[in-house]
Design a protein around this motif. Structure first.
Motif, mmCIF file in Angstrom:
data_model
loop_
_atom_site.group_PDB
_atom_site.id
_atom_site.type_symbol
_atom_site.label_atom_id
_atom_site.label_comp_id
_atom_site.label_asym_id
_atom_site.label_seq_id
_atom_site.Cartn_x
_atom_site.Cartn_y
_atom_site.Cartn_z
ATOM 1 N N GLU A 1 5.697 1.612 -4.375
ATOM 2 C CA GLU A 1 5.514 1.203 -5.772
ATOM 3 C C GLU A 1 6.864 0.975 -6.452
ATOM 4 O O GLU A 1 7.059 -0.003 -7.177
ATOM 5 C CB GLU A 1 4.704 2.269 -6.524
ATOM 6 C CG GLU A 1 4.208 1.795 -7.870
ATOM 7 C CD GLU A 1 3.106 2.683 -8.428
ATOM 8 O OE1 GLU A 1 2.715 2.431 -9.580
ATOM 9 O OE2 GLU A 1 2.650 3.618 -7.726
ATOM 10 N N SER B 1 3.883 -2.723 3.548
ATOM 11 C CA SER B 1 2.718 -2.009 4.079
ATOM 12 C C SER B 1 2.968 -1.707 5.545
ATOM 13 O O SER B 1 3.846 -2.296 6.181
ATOM 14 C CB SER B 1 1.455 -2.873 3.935
ATOM 15 O OG SER B 1 0.341 -2.235 4.517
ATOM 16 N N TRP C 1 -5.606 -2.968 2.307
ATOM 17 C CA TRP C 1 -6.320 -1.792 1.789
ATOM 18 C C TRP C 1 -7.568 -1.488 2.615
ATOM 19 O O TRP C 1 -7.870 -0.337 2.901
ATOM 20 C CB TRP C 1 -6.683 -2.025 0.323
ATOM 21 C CG TRP C 1 -7.371 -0.869 -0.326
ATOM 22 C CD1 TRP C 1 -8.703 -0.753 -0.614
ATOM 23 C CD2 TRP C 1 -6.767 0.354 -0.754
ATOM 24 N NE1 TRP C 1 -8.966 0.452 -1.194
ATOM 25 C CE2 TRP C 1 -7.792 1.165 -1.303
ATOM 26 C CE3 TRP C 1 -5.459 0.851 -0.735
ATOM 27 C CZ2 TRP C 1 -7.557 2.427 -1.832
ATOM 28 C CZ3 TRP C 1 -5.216 2.118 -1.258
ATOM 29 C CH2 TRP C 1 -6.258 2.893 -1.787
ATOM 30 N N GLU D 1 0.984 7.880 3.924
ATOM 31 C CA GLU D 1 1.355 7.253 2.652
ATOM 32 C C GLU D 1 2.782 6.715 2.709
ATOM 33 O O GLU D 1 3.612 7.168 3.505
ATOM 34 C CB GLU D 1 1.224 8.267 1.522
ATOM 35 C CG GLU D 1 2.198 9.431 1.630
ATOM 36 C CD GLU D 1 2.056 10.409 0.478
ATOM 37 O OE1 GLU D 1 1.274 10.125 -0.445
ATOM 38 O OE2 GLU D 1 2.732 11.454 0.515
ATOM 39 N N ILE E 1 0.867 -1.182 0.000
ATOM 40 C CA ILE E 1 0.000 0.000 0.000
ATOM 41 C C ILE E 1 0.901 1.229 0.000
ATOM 42 O O ILE E 1 1.724 1.402 0.914
ATOM 43 C CB ILE E 1 -0.910 0.019 1.238
ATOM 44 C CG1 ILE E 1 -1.854 -1.194 1.210
ATOM 45 C CG2 ILE E 1 -1.726 1.300 1.288
ATOM 46 C CD1 ILE E 1 -2.725 -1.316 2.434
ATOM 47 N N SER E 2 0.747 2.055 -1.011
ATOM 48 C CA SER E 2 1.549 3.275 -1.095
ATOM 49 C C SER E 2 0.755 4.502 -0.649
ATOM 50 O O SER E 2 1.336 5.526 -0.304
ATOM 51 C CB SER E 2 2.043 3.482 -2.529
ATOM 52 O OG SER E 2 0.944 3.627 -3.416
ATOM 53 N N GLU E 3 -0.577 4.412 -0.659
ATOM 54 C CA GLU E 3 -1.430 5.553 -0.325
ATOM 55 C C GLU E 3 -1.796 5.554 1.162
ATOM 56 O O GLU E 3 -1.730 4.515 1.824
ATOM 57 C CB GLU E 3 -2.703 5.514 -1.179
ATOM 58 C CG GLU E 3 -2.432 5.573 -2.670
ATOM 59 C CD GLU E 3 -3.704 5.457 -3.496
ATOM 60 O OE1 GLU E 3 -4.800 5.653 -2.929
ATOM 61 O OE2 GLU E 3 -3.605 5.159 -4.701
ATOM 62 N N ARG F 1 -3.989 5.216 4.242
ATOM 63 C CA ARG F 1 -5.186 4.413 4.503
ATOM 64 C C ARG F 1 -5.377 4.224 5.998
ATOM 65 O O ARG F 1 -4.406 4.100 6.755
ATOM 66 C CB ARG F 1 -5.073 3.017 3.866
ATOM 67 C CG ARG F 1 -5.028 3.004 2.359
ATOM 68 C CD ARG F 1 -6.314 3.510 1.717
ATOM 69 N NE ARG F 1 -7.421 2.594 1.959
ATOM 70 C CZ ARG F 1 -8.674 2.842 1.582
ATOM 71 N NH1 ARG F 1 -8.973 3.986 0.985
ATOM 72 N NH2 ARG F 1 -9.630 1.965 1.813
ATOM 73 N N ASN G 1 -2.249 -1.452 -3.553
ATOM 74 C CA ASN G 1 -3.351 -0.568 -3.157
ATOM 75 C C ASN G 1 -4.699 -1.297 -3.184
ATOM 76 O O ASN G 1 -4.836 -2.300 -2.492
ATOM 77 C CB ASN G 1 -3.313 0.720 -3.964
ATOM 78 C CG ASN G 1 -2.081 1.561 -3.593
ATOM 79 O OD1 ASN G 1 -1.583 1.487 -2.469
ATOM 80 N ND2 ASN G 1 -1.557 2.334 -4.530
#
Length: 865
Positions: A689, A730, A746, A684, A675-677, A679, A706
């Motif tokens: 990525e 993550s 996610w 982040e 997970i790069s965003e 959440r 993601n």
């Protein structure tokens, strides 16, 4: 239930209707007297009914009356009368023609017989009797009686310390669809809502909820325990059941105490005492208040409360609960006798106060022992005798302490009462160590450890009739045993060192069992020689007054080294090294860091350095104790360079958890997920990525990034294809609490306990995952035992090896290290530990990432081959 006919006095016949009315009226009066606690009246009425029914030839109702008489006699402590009455009940039933009515009476009599067995401490026969009753209740559809019966069995399994079985019994009784007490968040929420919204709320269901709340506490699930017990206290008020409310608050206080919220616990005990509907229930709450008062309040308050309770303790019923109350009070008096005196108290007054409290505790324990003999309760007798031994231990009267400890074990041998036996085997070992009988002490410590190991499958969270604390009740046994084997005043043999190494490994295993609250780990001891001839194992154990290190080099005798440094000093240096590694304000003070790091090196590696070099050792495998697990051994400094510059390094909870197989030579494929965003409140991770892209450039990959990285997708992908390597980038956390050890997906979190179902290969013949990499997780800040979570993830995942970070490192440093690691792994045959060493050395030699903060965070746990 049919009502018998009887004869009028003086031979004048009564009508059948009149006989039925009179009998029903007497039965109602007897039951009401019992409900109100007027047991003498209940006994008189049941005796009258039993006599009249027998005279009238009504065996069935006579059996019913005799069994209820047994129950009333039990409440008065008249155990011989109770045994006689229940035996008479079954004698009548056995000569009564089989029918539905007979089955109902038989079931109730078997239920009551179970209660008698439980009161006498014969818990196995109690359970057997209740199982007999349950079958008959099911056949006759008596659901309320069946629920009460199920709760009796569950509580007795809990008394025996058989927590997994007790949990299953409570869940079945409460109709919760789960195989064990590790309820998912949704299951737990569903249960709490079910309790709160149930329109047909009953005292029985709430009693079951209290039992489950107590069980959660015993298994270490404190937050859920507090939630259930708090709700149950509120609901007991809703149905106006003060007795149940008092029990709920008493249990809630015990949980709050474990949560270290002592003020809240004190308030809950006070509320329980206020609500109690019987003198004994009030006494139980106030006894718990006393032990807390001794810990929190001035000595004068504790002394005054103890004097008040001493008058009440003399009238407790002759039951197992009553005897345990006496033992509880005696333990508090021992605690009061050894409490450090207040500053204004003279030494003479402190000695006098201690003597008074010891004498009072001794009198109470002697009385308790006499009463256990009357009751015929071997378990209670063992506790009372063992506690008397503990009293003499506190008084340093070693001979009498040993005498009573041995007597306790006669009534609770390890093969019939292991949950009691291990405590008094430990006590004997301590006492014999004091008297200098080291061979006997070693033997008894060894028996205590064997007993604990034998209990793994059913008894993970082991405790006495008070509350369980692994760090107080189990962990010290292993440490003291190792200290005894390595005592400086005796010649330490190879047999001693081998046994000490086994003790260290057993402690690691016990800690992981306690972490999971489940004896989930399959073990098979292996020798380091069988695994890797170029690897040495280094075991550390932190003792109160020194640090011991055992070194195992293939083909050589074990050696051990002692650092004369106490536990506080060791822990302070560990914390200092951790701070210099992770605190940005200190990170640049490399000279100070190296000074601290070298001190730890000198303690645990330095003494073995010549032997390691002489035997051409290439890999160091650390079995670390305590806070050492939160440190990267790669960053230990020998005065010239870091340990990673000489050796590949791995950690393992123990060689008995190791599957000694090297990384397969076939082409490696990787499942990457990340997970790069931002959440779920986590920031982040912009470098994720790129990290996954770089891995794809080196090895064949399947990527979940993601929105595609959900638990369901992850499991489906693993089920459909075989990936030797799984790489997760993550957020995540390792904690000493299994409930706080997780990986972020996610839409959810993967709990450490869920790794079993997600990562273990269930297909026949499927190979386990060779390597699990967790590149953005970290140990919980401020949690000194957080690395238990890392070890827990490693062993629960079923992967042969796990690579993870002890703290969060920058995206760019992580990406570079991981790229180099996979390049090393794919370019030439070598072990995973050697590949990680190559990657760490590459960062160490770079200008940008040369400080240990960047390259030492990642550790390899498990199989290093």
């Amino acid at each position: 239930m049919p009502i018998a006919t009887a004869q009028q006095p003086h031979g004048q016949p009564r009508s059948i209707a009149q006989v039925q009315i009179d009998a029903r009226s007497t039965i109602d009066r007897a039951r009401e007297a019992y409900r109100l606690g007027d047991y003498e009246t209940a006994v008189q009425l049941w005796q009258q009914l039993a006599r009249e029914f027998e005279e009238g030839g009504d065996r069935l109702n006579a059996a019913m009356a005799w069994s209820n008489l047994a129950l009333s006699d039990r409440q008065l402590g008249r155990w011989e009368d109770a045994r006689t009455a229940i035996a008479r009940s079954f004698s009548l039933l056995e000569t009564t023609e089989k029918s539905g009515d007979r089955d109902r009476v038989w079931a109730q009599a078997a239920d009551i017989r179970g209660e008698l067995y439980r009161g006498m401490g014969d818990l196995e026969n109690a359970i057997a009797s209740w199982q007999e009753a349950a079958k008959l209740y099911q056949l006759s559809g008596q659901n309320d009686r069946l629920l009460n019966n199920q709760l009796n069995r569950a509580e007795t399994l809990q008394d025996l310390g058989l927590y997994p079985r007790a949990c299953n019994a409570f869940l079945t009784a409460l109709e919760i669809e789960s195989q064990d007490c590790d309820l998912s968040d949704s299951q737990f929420e569903q249960f709490v809502n079910y309790l709160w919204n149930d329109r047909e709320l009953s005292a029985l269901k709430l009693r079951g909820a209290i039992g489950l709340g107590n069980l959660f506490r015993l298994r270490g699930n404190l937050i859920d325990s507090a939630t259930i017990l708090s709700k149950t206290a509120q609901l007991s008020a809703r149905i106006d059941d003060r007795a149940l409310q008092a029990i709920a608050y008493l249990s809630l206080g015990n949980t709050q105490r474990f949560l270290d919220d002592k003020e809240a616990a004190f308030a809950s005990y006070a509320r329980s005492a206020q609500l109690a509907t019987s003198e004994f229930s009030q006494l139980q709450a106030r006894l718990n208040q006393l032990s807390l008062t001794i810990a929190l309040k001035p000595e004068s308050e504790s002394t005054n409360l103890a004097r008040e309770l001493e008058n009440q303790i003399g009238i407790v019923p002759l039951t197992q609960q009553g005897i345990y109350a006496e033992i509880n009070f005696a333990k508090s008096l021992i605690q009061l006798a050894t409490k450090i005196p207040e500053s204004q108290e003279s030494p003479d007054r402190f000695a006098e106060r201690s003597r008074e409290n010891f004498d009072r505790a001794e009198r109470i324990l002697q009385r308790a022992i006499d009463r256990t003999r009357q009751l015929g309760n071997a378990r209670a007798q063992a506790y009372a005798l063992g506690t008397l031994g503990k009293l003499y231990e506190a008084r340093q009267d070693w001979d009498r302490a040993i005498q009573f400890s041995l007597q306790a074990l006669q009534f609770a041998p390890s093969y019939t009462a292991p949950d009691i036996a291990y405590q008094f085997l430990w006590q004997l070992g301590r006492l014999e160590s004091h008297t200098g009988d080291l061979d006997a002490a070693i033997a008894h410590y060894g028996e205590a450890v064997k007993t604990l190991q034998a209990l793994r499958s059913d008894l993970v969270a082991i405790g006495d009739e008070a509350q369980f604390s692994f760090r107080e009740s189990v962990e010290p046994i292993y440490r003291e045993f190792a200290a005894l084997l390595l005592r400086r005043d005796r010649q330490v043999s190879q047999a001693d060192l081998i046994q000490a190494r086994e003790v260290v490994e057993s402690l690691q295993l016990a800690e992981l069992d306690n972490f999971f609250q489940d004896a989930c780990l399959d073990t098979q001891p292996v020798q380091i020689d069988r695994v890797d001839e170029k690897a040495a194992a280094i075991y550390t154990i932190i003792l109160s007054d020194r640090l011991e290190t055992i070194v195992s080099i293939p083909g050589k005798p074990l050696k051990h080294y002692t650092a004369e440094v106490d536990r506080p000093t060791v822990e302070a240096e560990i914390e200092a090294m951790r701070l210099y590694l992770t605190d940005p304000r200190r990170r640049s003070a490399i000279d100070r860091f190296q000074q601290i790091s070298q001190q730890i090196y000198d303690w645990i590696v330095g003494p073995a350095s010549v032997d390691l070099e002489r035997n051409a050792i290439e890999t160091l495998v650390f079995v670390l104790d305590g806070g050492f697990r939160n440190l990267p051994m790669s960053a230990l400094y020998d005065g010239e360079g870091y340990l990673i510059e000489k050796y590949a390094i791995a950690l393992t909870p123990g060689l008995q958890l190791l599957e000694p197989k090297p990384l397969q030579s076939q082409t490696l494929s990787v499942l990457t997920a990340g997970i790069s965003e931002a959440r779920q409140g986590f920031v982040e991770l912009p470098g994720v990525e790129s990290e996954l892209d770089r891995i794809a450039n080196k090895l064949p990959t399947k990527r979940l990034l993601n929105p595609s990285f959900t638990e369901a997708n992850f499991k489906t992908t693993l089920d459909r294809s075989s990936f030797p390597v799984v790489h997760i980038a993550s957020h995540g956390q390792f904690s000493s609490d299994a409930d706080q050890t997780f990986i972020l997906t996610w839409d959810d979190r993967i709990d450490v306990r869920e790794f079993d179902t997600l990562l273990r290969r269930n297909a026949q013949g499927a190979e386990p995952i060779e390597l699990l990499v967790l590149s953005a997780c970290q140990t919980a800040s401020g949690d000194k035992r957080a690395a238990l979570g890392l070890a827990g993830v490693a062993v629960r995942a079923g992967a042969r090896s796990t690579i993870a970070s002890l703290w969060y490192v920058s995206d760019r440093a992580t990406a570079q290290l991981m790229t180099e690691f996979y390049r090393q792994l794919s370019d030439r045959p070598q072990s995973k530990a050697q590949a990680l060493r190559g990657a760490q050395q590459a960062l160490l030699q770079s200008e940008e990432f040369s400080t240990p903060y960047f390259w030492s965070a990642f550790v390899l746990v498990g199989n290093w081959l």
